[in-house]
Design an enzyme around this catalytic site. Structure first.
Site, short mmCIF file in Angstrom:
data_model
loop_
_atom_site.label_atom_id
_atom_site.label_comp_id
_atom_site.label_asym_id
_atom_site.label_seq_id
_atom_site.Cartn_x
_atom_site.Cartn_y
_atom_site.Cartn_z
N ASP A 1 0.77 -0.86 0.24
CA ASP A 1 0.13 0.47 0.22
C ASP A 1 0.99 1.03 0.08
OD1 ASP A 1 -2.15 1.92 0.49
OD2 ASP A 1 -2.15 1.81 2.61
N ASP B 1 -0.27 5.43 1.00
CA ASP B 1 -0.43 6.15 1.97
C ASP B 1 -0.17 5.11 3.65
OD1 ASP B 1 -1.31 8.81 0.47
OD2 ASP B 1 -1.86 7.09 -0.38
N ASP C 1 -1.79 -1.04 5.50
CA ASP C 1 -2.47 -0.23 7.54
C ASP C 1 -3.30 -0.40 8.08
OD1 ASP C 1 -2.21 1.71 6.21
OD2 ASP C 1 -2.54 2.85 7.15
#
Length: 229
Positions: free
Chosen positions: A17, A19, A175
């Site tokens: 991922d 961000d 996250d």
């Protein structure tokens, strides 16, 4: 007979991922929202408020800044937010500490790596060249590259096709719950990037990641240990 991957095997590719995993973009996302709020005479939201939803991108930021609006009404503000963000997307965003040596280790050991994000593809392509750490990325899939986005596993399958690695030999690192759902559904080993934008009360054990890392150095150590097996 084809050998099935186990938890002890080193991956052939690692997808990330963006961000909250590779790049700390929260301050620029929050600044874009606060500029919109200021134009409307509203109070700004604090870093503590917007950091924990940084992985939710434009939709999360608009929900935070305009909680009284319906999702349809907030959708009408999305283009304004994205324009505001694009004007300052490099101002305060930085690569998380430990990410650069992690990516370098993968490249040095001929392990492909790439990015699968829900951020719009055009914005991602504008953003990434500002960070030389990402120059060796083998693939990039944005949130609008396909008709489906995470938590659907389609973007991960597509990324694997682009780099010619089967999902079972790939790890996905993110996250947010949507990242772990997508990776698990794709048949990958999943790594929760617990250094990212997690809500304080997030029940991350319920997401069932394969591994949990609290800083990028933990992931590097995990990979290094498997390399030495």
């Amino acid at each position: 007979m084809k050998k099935l991957p186990t938890k002890s095997m080193l991956p052939k590719a690692v997808l990330f991922d963006l961000d909250g995993t590779l790049l700390d973009t929260a301050r620029d996302l929050g600044a874009a929202l606060n500029n919109m709020l200021a134009r409307r005479g509203r109070e700004p939201v604090s870093y503590a408020q917007y950091r924990q939803i940084g992985s939710d991108g434009a939709n999360g930021m608009l929900a935070l800044g305009f909680p009284e609006l319906s999702s349809t009404e907030r959708l009408a503000l999305r283009e304004e937010f994205l324009l505001e963000y694009r004007q300052q997307s490099h101002d305060q965003s930085v690569v998380f500490d430990g990410v650069a040596p992690l990516l370098s280790w993968l490249s040095e050991h001929n392990i492909l790596w790439g990015i699968v994000t829900n951020k719009p593809e055009a914005i991602t392509r504008e953003l990434l060249p500002g960070y030389p750490e990402f120059n060796q990325s083998a693939v990039m899939v944005g949130g609008d590259t396909l008709s489906e986005r995470k938590p659907h596993p389609a973007p991960l399958f597509y990324a694997c096709e682009q780099i010619n690695v089967v999902p079972q030999h790939c790890w996905y690192v993110g996250d947010a719950e949507r990242d772990i759902i997508a990776g698990n559904q794709a048949g990958m080993q999943t790594v929760l990037a617990a250094w990212g934008y997690l809500l304080a009360n997030a029940q991350t054990a319920d997401w069932r990641p394969t591994h949990v890392c609290f800083q990028p150095q933990d992931l590097l150590q995990l990979l290094h240990s498997k390399h030495n097996m």
